[in-house]
Design a protein around this motif. Structure first.
Motif, PDB file in Angstrom:
ATOM      1  N   SER A 291      17.162 -43.121 -11.083  1.00  0.00           N
ATOM      2  CA  SER A 291      16.406 -42.596 -12.463  1.00  0.00           C
ATOM      3  C   SER A 291      16.218 -43.438 -13.501  1.00  0.00           C
ATOM      4  CB  SER A 291      17.204 -41.294 -12.990  1.00  0.00           C
ATOM      5  OG  SER A 291      17.253 -40.102 -11.998  1.00  0.00           O
ATOM      6  N   SER A 294      13.850 -46.001 -12.484  1.00  0.00           N
ATOM      7  CA  SER A 294      12.451 -45.340 -12.877  1.00  0.00           C
ATOM      8  C   SER A 294      12.144 -45.419 -14.185  1.00  0.00           C
ATOM      9  CB  SER A 294      12.220 -44.000 -12.092  1.00  0.00           C
ATOM     10  OG  SER A 294      12.562 -44.198 -10.727  1.00  0.00           O
ATOM     11  N   LEU A 295      13.116 -45.032 -15.109  1.00  0.00           N
ATOM     12  CA  LEU A 295      12.882 -44.989 -16.701  1.00  0.00           C
ATOM     13  C   LEU A 295      12.704 -46.324 -17.269  1.00  0.00           C
ATOM     14  CD1 LEU A 295      15.376 -42.290 -17.516  1.00  0.00           C
ATOM     15  CD2 LEU A 295      12.873 -42.283 -17.627  1.00  0.00           C
ATOM     16  N   VAL A 296      13.412 -47.467 -16.908  1.00  0.00           N
ATOM     17  CA  VAL A 296      13.333 -48.778 -17.426  1.00  0.00           C
ATOM     18  C   VAL A 296      11.864 -49.374 -17.002  1.00  0.00           C
ATOM     19  CG1 VAL A 296      14.116 -51.281 -17.229  1.00  0.00           C
ATOM     20  CG2 VAL A 296      15.733 -48.965 -17.599  1.00  0.00           C
ATOM     21  N   LYS A 297      11.575 -49.235 -15.680  1.00  0.00           N
ATOM     22  CA  LYS A 297      10.332 -49.415 -15.195  1.00  0.00           C
ATOM     23  C   LYS A 297       9.021 -48.530 -15.897  1.00  0.00           C
ATOM     24  CE  LYS A 297      11.320 -52.712 -11.753  1.00  0.00           C
ATOM     25  NZ  LYS A 297      10.636 -53.353 -10.652  1.00  0.00           N
ATOM     26  N   LYS A 298       9.345 -47.787 -16.495  1.00  0.00           N
ATOM     27  CA  LYS A 298       8.705 -46.928 -16.884  1.00  0.00           C
ATOM     28  C   LYS A 298       7.475 -46.076 -15.870  1.00  0.00           C
ATOM     29  CE  LYS A 298       7.888 -48.063 -21.784  1.00  0.00           C
ATOM     30  NZ  LYS A 298       8.575 -49.303 -21.923  1.00  0.00           N
ATOM     31  N   LEU A 299       8.226 -45.821 -14.668  1.00  0.00           N
ATOM     32  CA  LEU A 299       7.606 -45.116 -13.482  1.00  0.00           C
ATOM     33  C   LEU A 299       7.547 -43.411 -13.836  1.00  0.00           C
ATOM     34  CD1 LEU A 299       8.845 -47.453 -10.681  1.00  0.00           C
ATOM     35  CD2 LEU A 299       6.566 -47.413 -11.829  1.00  0.00           C
ATOM     36  N   THR A 300       8.461 -43.025 -14.550  1.00  0.00           N
ATOM     37  CA  THR A 300       8.574 -41.804 -14.888  1.00  0.00           C
ATOM     38  C   THR A 300       9.086 -41.350 -16.276  1.00  0.00           C
ATOM     39  OG1 THR A 300       9.660 -39.748 -13.963  1.00  0.00           O
ATOM     40  CG2 THR A 300      11.076 -41.754 -13.907  1.00  0.00           C
ATOM     41  N   THR A 301       9.101 -40.067 -16.681  1.00  0.00           N
ATOM     42  CA  THR A 301       9.535 -39.913 -17.973  1.00  0.00           C
ATOM     43  C   THR A 301      10.642 -39.114 -18.129  1.00  0.00           C
ATOM     44  OG1 THR A 301       8.195 -37.879 -17.878  1.00  0.00           O
ATOM     45  CG2 THR A 301       7.133 -39.892 -18.751  1.00  0.00           C
ATOM     46  N   TRP A 302      11.262 -39.121 -19.232  1.00  0.00           N
ATOM     47  CA  TRP A 302      12.603 -38.231 -19.293  1.00  0.00           C
ATOM     48  C   TRP A 302      12.356 -36.698 -19.029  1.00  0.00           C
ATOM     49  CZ3 TRP A 302      17.564 -38.543 -19.134  1.00  0.00           C
ATOM     50  CH2 TRP A 302      17.988 -39.534 -19.877  1.00  0.00           C
ATOM     51  N   LYS A 304      10.482 -35.438 -16.721  1.00  0.00           N
ATOM     52  CA  LYS A 304      10.454 -35.305 -15.427  1.00  0.00           C
ATOM     53  C   LYS A 304      11.806 -35.439 -14.508  1.00  0.00           C
ATOM     54  CE  LYS A 304       5.921 -36.567 -14.077  1.00  0.00           C
ATOM     55  NZ  LYS A 304       4.960 -37.669 -13.877  1.00  0.00           N
ATOM     56  N   SER A 358       5.850 -46.704  -5.592  1.00  0.00           N
ATOM     57  CA  SER A 358       5.726 -46.850  -6.852  1.00  0.00           C
ATOM     58  C   SER A 358       6.440 -48.234  -7.537  1.00  0.00           C
ATOM     59  CB  SER A 358       6.304 -45.644  -7.704  1.00  0.00           C
ATOM     60  OG  SER A 358       7.790 -45.468  -7.546  1.00  0.00           O
TER      61      SER A 358
END
Ligand code: ADP
Ligand code: MG
Length: 647
Positions: A291, A294-302, A304, A358
């Motif tokens: 997670s 993914s968050l650091v790479k901006k692949l997902t949002t909080w 989600k 992703s």
């Protein structure tokens, strides 16, 4: 590819070496059970993952496989090499029986029917004591060969070999025209039938093949346990199998093996609080790391990740608060199912694939953007190899006074239509005037209430869509009907299904007959892709293609059928002006190959440029017919359709 082979060899060595390293028979038996369930799941995945049907009857099929072996051994003393093929054959037969309802009902109704099937099988095993010994069960020793009774390790190796063979065979089936048919009927049954691939037949095939593997698994299971009784083959086992496919990941052999591992290990996990705590913590840590990346790479949002993250951390914390796990087993199990169904819909394999994609930027959205940037133009190469059309002139299609009634609505009201060979015949009319209905009547999707459709001097009324397709009528759809999860190339290959004569055996053994057919079909498919300018996107999933390209792909797929008559339902809808120009060129090219075309179109300029004859429908009735210019000047047409606007 290279690393894949190395990994595979390493896995096989580890598999065979396992009993030599780990000598504890308990663990050997555990892995053996995983392998046996994996064989069943390979088969179940054909039905669930590929054809998209639900089966809650697979525990029943598994039971049939076990009892065929058990009964043959007990009553007739049959050896292993007889019971294995017998279990496969008998269970496959029952798979055919289970398929019959699948042809009539879908979704929740099918789930209910297969559930009933599983229950009936279990009851029959229980009640037919004269054959099955009823609740007492049957004892079976390990198989023997030439007087030598196999020991635990030897039997484990036999299971390994049979599992690997199953893996190979299933993989080959699914990569062949048979597998493509299974996948196509899931993505769009209507298009599948209209490509000459009978949905009816392939649903039965899928269940039969799937049941064969369940039978093999059942047979191996009876020798593995050395005792079988009816209460193994309960409905809970069917649910567990289904869960294994969902958790592991559908349409994947690795997914099946992972799923099998999970369902075999889960009961152990839910029995041992220490083990459960360890696994819960590991899962939580892995998920937190993923997670954060993914968050650091901006692949997902909080938004989600927060809920599943909280769920998994909560589960880990909860495991430490628990003192014993036995009272909570079902609750935890239910909670895990909820998490999987909500957040892991593509299973573990799907999750890993998506995550990897992703990270490397190969996401579906990215692929789509790339495709749009490519702006590939058709090369116009003359590569569609089409069968010689015997006749160049005369009437190809004669629609005689066709009436199509939906309740009180006459969608087609006694329409006559004569299509001459080698022409492009336009079919126009306002929305709802019955144009698409006409296409559906011509392709057997609707059976006309009255009237007749004569194609090449034979009536097609009452024939199935796939029969009509194979007789030479191909079509595209107003709302594009591609096989979304399949690549562009595979979509065309489904259209080329008629070019395959190979059976299951040819495919499983990769006989020359099949490999040659496959190679030739791929070459032709690539040629067709080139024809519509999609060759560079051959390996892109159809659903990721831009809309205009999807329409082109649909035309190429229809051409794969080698049709005499091609029906195009609004092919220019949603296309940009340059795309429409390309389309016109392609339509002319198709006609030059001697293919007759019926073209439904809203763009008057396309109709004027392309058609030899135009028929106009309004409220299900033919109101005009003639040369394009003639029709355009017709007052009835202007009133009904053009609304007075000069085109
Ligand atoms: P067009 O393609 O010319 O726009 P359609 O052939 O799709 O028109 O539809 C003609 C009429 O038939 C419409 O009124 C439509 O609602 C009706 N219709 C088409 N298919 C069905 C169906 N399966 N059931 C009921 N009505 C239908
Ligand atoms: Mg329509």
């Amino acid at each position: 590819m290279k690393t894949k082979t190395i990994l595979l060899i390493a896995a096989i060595i580890a598999l065979f070496g396992f009993p030599l390293v780990v000598e504890n028979p308990y663990y050997i038996h555990l892995v053996e059970t995983i392998l046996i369930y994996a064989v069943l799941l390979f088969g179940l995945d054909i039905v669930v993952g590929y054809t998209g049907q639900v089966s809650l009857g697979h525990a029943g099929l598994f039971g049939i496989g076990s009892y065929v072996a058990g009964v043959l051994f007990m009553k007739l003393g049959m050896p292993f090499w007889v019971t294995v093929p017998a279990s496969i054959a008998v269970t496959a037969l029952f798979g055919g029986l289970l398929a019959l309802p699948a042809l009539k009902v879908i979704g929740p109704y099918l789930a209910m029917v297969t559930l009933a099937f599983g229950t009936i099988i279990q009851i029959l095993i229980n009640e037919m004591s004269f054959l099955t010994e009823g609740p007492v069960g049957i004892k079976i020793p390990k198989p023997s060969f030439f007087g030598h009774v196999t020991n635990e390790n030897e039997y484990y190796w036999i299971v390994c070999v049979l599992m690997l063979l199953s893996l190979l065979v299933v993989h080959r089936i699914l990569k062949s025209h048979l597998g493509r048919a299974f996948e196509a009927l899931r993505d769009s049954p209507v298009a599948c039938d209209c490509m000459g691939v009978s949905v009816y037949r392939y649903k039965v095939y899928a269940f039969v093949i799937s049941a064969g593997f369940a039978g093999l698994a059942g047979c191996m299971y009876s020798y593995s346990e050395q005792y079988i009784s009816p209460n193994t083959y309960v409905i809970e086992l069917s649910i567990l199998f289904l869960l294994a496919i969902i958790m592991g990941g559908r349409k994947s052999r690795i997914g099946a093996i992972l799923g099998s591992t999970i369902i075999v290990m889960l009961p152990k996990l839910l029995d041992d609080i220490e083990l459960f705590r360890t696994v819960a913590v590991i899962l939580a840590v892995v998920f937190i790391i993923l997670s954060v990346i993914s968050l650091v790479k901006k692949l997902t949002t909080w938004q989600k990740v927060s809920v599943p993250l909280a769920g998994i951390i909560g589960l880990a914390a909860f495991s430490f608060w628990l003192e014993n796990i036995t009272d909570w087993r079902l609750t935890i199990f239910g909670f895990m199912i909820l998490l999987v169904v909500y957040y892991l819909q593509d299973g573990i394999v799907g999750f890993v694939r998506n995550y990897y994609a992703s990270l490397t930027g190969k996401s579906a959205a990215a692929a789509q953007a790339a495709a749009e940037l490519l702006e590939i133009k058709p090369t116009r190469e003359d590569v569609i190899s089409l069968a010689n059309r015997e006749q160049k002139e005369g009437t190809l299609l004669n629609v005689k006074s066709v009436l199509m009634q939906f309740g009180g609505l006459k969608a087609l009201n006694k329409v006559d239509l004569v299509i001459e060979r080698g022409t492009i015949h336009g079919l126009i009319g306002p929305n709802g005037s019955g144009k698409s209905t006409m296409m559906n009547v011509l392709t057997g999707i609707y059976v006309p209430t009255a009237g007749d459709v004569v194609y090449a001097n034979k009536s097609v009324v009452g024939k199935t869509s796939s029969e009509i397709a194979l007789s030479g009528i191909a079509r595209t759809f107003q709302n594009v009907q591609l096989f979304g999860e399949m690549t562009a190339l595979e979509n065309i290959l489904v259209g080329l299904h008629h070019a395959f004569a190979s059976n299951l055996l040819d495919v499983s053994l990769h006989l020359h007959k099949y490999t040659q057919e496959e190679a030739r079909a791929r070459e032709r498919a690539l040629g067709l892709l080139r024809f519509v300018g999609l060759d560079k996107l051959a390996n892109e999933e159809a659903r990721n293609l831009p809309y205009g390209k999807q329409r082109m792909l649909e035309i190429a797929r229809a051409l794969a059928l080698d049709p005499n008559l091609l029906l195009l339902d609004e092919p220019a809808a949603g296309l940009t002006a340059p795309d429409i120009k390309d389309l016109l060129v392609i339509i002319q090219k198709i006609r030059e190959h001697g293919i007759t075309i019926i073209l439904i179109e809203h763009h008057m300029d396309v109709v004027m440029a392309a058609c030899d004859t135009v028929s106009v429908l309004d409220f299900g009735q033919k109101i005009a017919e003639g040369k394009p210019a003639q029709v355009q000047a017709d007052e009835k047409v202007i009133e009904a359709y053009l609304g007075g606007q000069p085109a």
